[in-house]
Design a protein around this motif. Structure first.
Motif, short mmCIF file in Angstrom:
data_model
loop_
_atom_site.label_atom_id
_atom_site.label_comp_id
_atom_site.label_asym_id
_atom_site.label_seq_id
_atom_site.Cartn_x
_atom_site.Cartn_y
_atom_site.Cartn_z
N SER A 21 0.78 -1.10 -0.15
CA SER A 21 -0.09 -0.16 0.04
C SER A 21 0.80 1.12 0.08
O SER A 21 1.77 1.40 0.77
N ILE A 22 0.95 2.17 -0.98
CA ILE A 22 1.57 3.13 -0.92
C ILE A 22 1.22 4.36 -0.02
O ILE A 22 2.05 4.79 0.69
N VAL A 23 0.12 4.27 0.56
CA VAL A 23 -0.27 5.15 1.71
C VAL A 23 0.49 4.45 2.87
O VAL A 23 1.05 5.27 3.80
N TRP A 35 -4.51 16.59 2.15
CA TRP A 35 -3.32 15.82 2.63
C TRP A 35 -2.76 15.43 1.26
O TRP A 35 -3.26 15.39 0.32
N PRO A 58 -4.72 9.74 6.66
CA PRO A 58 -5.38 10.32 5.58
C PRO A 58 -6.54 10.66 5.60
O PRO A 58 -7.40 9.94 5.08
N GLY A 60 -9.61 13.53 4.41
CA GLY A 60 -9.86 14.99 3.63
C GLY A 60 -9.61 14.67 2.38
O GLY A 60 -9.68 13.78 1.47
N ASN A 61 -9.15 15.96 1.49
CA ASN A 61 -9.05 16.16 0.31
C ASN A 61 -7.67 15.77 -0.23
O ASN A 61 -6.67 16.29 0.49
N LEU A 62 -7.53 14.73 -0.95
CA LEU A 62 -5.97 14.19 -1.36
C LEU A 62 -5.58 15.50 -2.56
O LEU A 62 -6.38 15.48 -3.56
N VAL B 23 -6.06 10.76 -7.36
CA VAL B 23 -4.93 11.31 -7.56
C VAL B 23 -3.76 10.21 -7.78
O VAL B 23 -3.62 9.07 -7.22
N TRP B 63 0.63 4.37 -8.75
CA TRP B 63 -0.58 4.02 -7.97
C TRP B 63 -1.56 5.12 -8.19
O TRP B 63 -1.10 6.23 -8.67
N ILE B 65 -4.60 7.07 -5.87
CA ILE B 65 -5.50 6.82 -4.63
C ILE B 65 -6.80 7.66 -4.82
O ILE B 65 -7.07 8.76 -5.19
N GLN B 66 -7.77 7.02 -4.27
CA GLN B 66 -9.24 7.30 -4.12
C GLN B 66 -9.32 8.56 -3.05
O GLN B 66 -8.91 8.06 -2.03
N ALA B 67 -9.45 9.78 -3.69
CA ALA B 67 -9.48 11.00 -2.80
C ALA B 67 -10.36 10.67 -1.69
O ALA B 67 -10.07 11.04 -0.35
N ALA B 70 -9.33 7.35 0.56
CA ALA B 70 -7.81 7.11 0.93
C ALA B 70 -7.33 5.81 0.54
O ALA B 70 -6.50 5.29 1.18
N ASP B 72 -5.61 2.91 -1.80
CA ASP B 72 -4.93 3.17 -2.98
C ASP B 72 -4.91 1.72 -3.77
O ASP B 72 -5.23 0.93 -3.16
#
Lengths: 130, 342
Positions: A21-23, A35, A58, A60-62, B23, B63, B65-67, B70, B72
């Motif tokens: 997971s990149i997050v 974020w 994470p 809010g708004n990405l 994103v 990757w 990511i769904q805003a 979050a 991914d």
């Protein structure tokens, strides 16, 4: 024409790790509303007052990193590093690292406008958060 | 190290001016140093990778990511590597001289080729899985004692083969393959060269080489003496002809009493050490031979050369006999009293 044979148990299999997971592999920056994420090790200086904006959840708004940076120039600044400095074979210049403390901003290491992780070399002492 | 500048095409995802439901991030992970870099990404486009490829390669991940949640998603991943096989060539001969590897045309030698960093697997470019071993031979002409390696490498090889496995390959040759009208007199060099194969970016390049000099077998002649002849007076003038003496060899012209040379202690008439590192030919007078004989008898002269490979005769020994003393068989004496005859 090639004849495919049924695979035996010992044949090499291609494995893709499913739990990547990149997050989870990144450091999250949050300004209260938006974020973004940067590679772990790209945040090279965090003043104490801004600790709660780094390494958070994470929500809010990405935004993409450059968009987030544009919106938050007040408390984020970037420090261009060379590849050798990122790999840890060259230290970051001492006057730069001394300047960060005076700025009171979060410092992100970048390389050609993309955030890059920095392996701390033995000579760089000022990197506080990885 | 072969490096690529990598152009990535990114598939577009829906993007609106204010917020985007997704994103994108492209992350380059250097496998060797562990450095991670995020590429600035537009919705559609190409960009060169800013970081050079390392030996271990780079893992590129796309990757999104769904805003809102979050969450991914890994859309695509590619591992890109650079490769350069390594090789080392060592030639071993019976001649222990450390300056340049050399051997004689009839002597064996061994070539060891150590190859590493070849990749194995399917779908890999051929330049990463094989190297080319080429064997070139070239004769010395007109008194040459060395050759330009670039000229030899540019000539057609005698043999060539692919090596596709890492490890040591040992080639044993019982003798050199150099050719000449007289096979014992071939001289020149053998070169063993390992090449990395060409791929689209770099043409074939030499990664290792070694060479060995090959010298001919020495020969000679004893001139002036006829085998089996009996010499009654002064010996004729004797010359020794020396041809292609091996580098750093010792040549001796010996005389033995009797007809045998094995197991008999001989006397050195003339010595000729070779101090050069190339073969030597000469024609020498041996005026001192005549003074070495103090009594009559049968003698044998031999011309021999000592090299790292042993002591060998340069030509057949010559046996002759000396009979120089005079013996009187009869005497006739006349007596006279000084009176003239009437």
């Amino acid at each position: 024409m090639a004849r495919l044979q049924t695979a035996s148990g010992s044949d090499a299999t291609v494995s893709r790790p499913t739990d990547q997971s990149i997050v989870k592999q990144s450091m999250i920056l949050h300004d209260g509303k938006n974020w973004t994420l940067v590679p772990k090790g790209a945040v090279i200086f965090v003043p104490t007052v801004l600790k709660d904006r780094v390494d958070v959840k994470p929500l809010g708004n990405l935004l993409a990193f450059n968009d987030f940076l544009t919106a938050n120039r007040a408390w984020i600044t970037t420090n261009e590093v060379s590849f050798n400095q990122a790999a840890g074979t060259e230290p970051l210049s001492a006057e730069r690292t001394a300047f960060w403390a005076k700025q009171d901003k979060v410092v992100i290491a970048v390389h050609q406008s993309g955030p890059i992780s920095v392996n701390p070399s033995k000579a760089t002492q000022a990197i506080t958060q990885r | 190290m072969k490096s690529l500048s990598l152009f990535l095409a990114i598939s577009s995802v829906t993007a609106s001016a204010q917020t985007s439901p997704y994103v994108n991030f492209i992350r380059q992970n250097q496998q060797g140093t562990g450095v991670v870099w995020d590429m600035p990404v537009a919705a559609v486009g190409t960009a060169p990778s800013a970081l050079a490829l390392e030996a271990g390669g780079s893992l590129f991940q796309l990757w999104t990511i769904q805003a809102s949640t979050a969450k991914d998603y890994l859309l695509d991943q590619k591992l890109v590597g650079a490769y350069l096989p390594k090789a080392d060539v060592v030639i071993t001969t019976l001649d222990p001289y450390v300056g340049a590897k050399r051997t004689r045309i009839d002597q064996p030698f061994t070539v060891e080729i150590q190859v590493s960093d070849l990749l194995s697997g399917s779908g890999l470019p051929i330049a990463s899985t094989q190297v080319l071993l080429a064997r070139h031979i070239a004769s010395y002409t007109g008194g040459q004692t060395t050759l330009d390696p670039a000229v030899v490498a540019a000539s057609d090889p005698l043999t060539s083969s692919f090596i596709s496995q890492n490890g040591k390959t040992v080639l044993k040759f019982p003798a050199s393959s150099l050719k000449a009208a007289d096979p014992t007199k071939a001289l020149g060099e053998e070169h063993f060269i390992v090449h990395a194969l060409s791929d689209s970016a770099i043409s074939q390049s030499q990664i290792a080489s070694a060479k060995v000099q090959v010298w001919p077998i020495a020969s000679g002649a004893i001139l002036g003496l006829t085998p089996g002849m009996q010499y009654r007076f002064k010996l004729p003038s004797v010359k020794i002809q020396l041809t292609d003496l091996y580098p750093r060899s010792d040549t001796e012209f010996m005389v033995y009493e009797g007809t045998q040379i094995n197991g008999v202690q001989g006397k050195l008439v003339k010595g000729f050490p070779v101090t050069r590192d190339s073969s030597v030919s000469d024609l020498l007078d041996v005026p001192e031979l005549d003074s070495m004989f103090t009594k009559d008898g049968t003698y044998t002269v031999a011309l021999m050369s000592t090299t790292v490979y042993g002591t060998e005769l340069l030509c057949p020994p010559v046996t002759f006999s000396l009979n120089r003393s005079m013996s009187v068989n009869a005497m006739q004496i006349s007596i006279s009293d000084g009176i003239a005859a009437p």
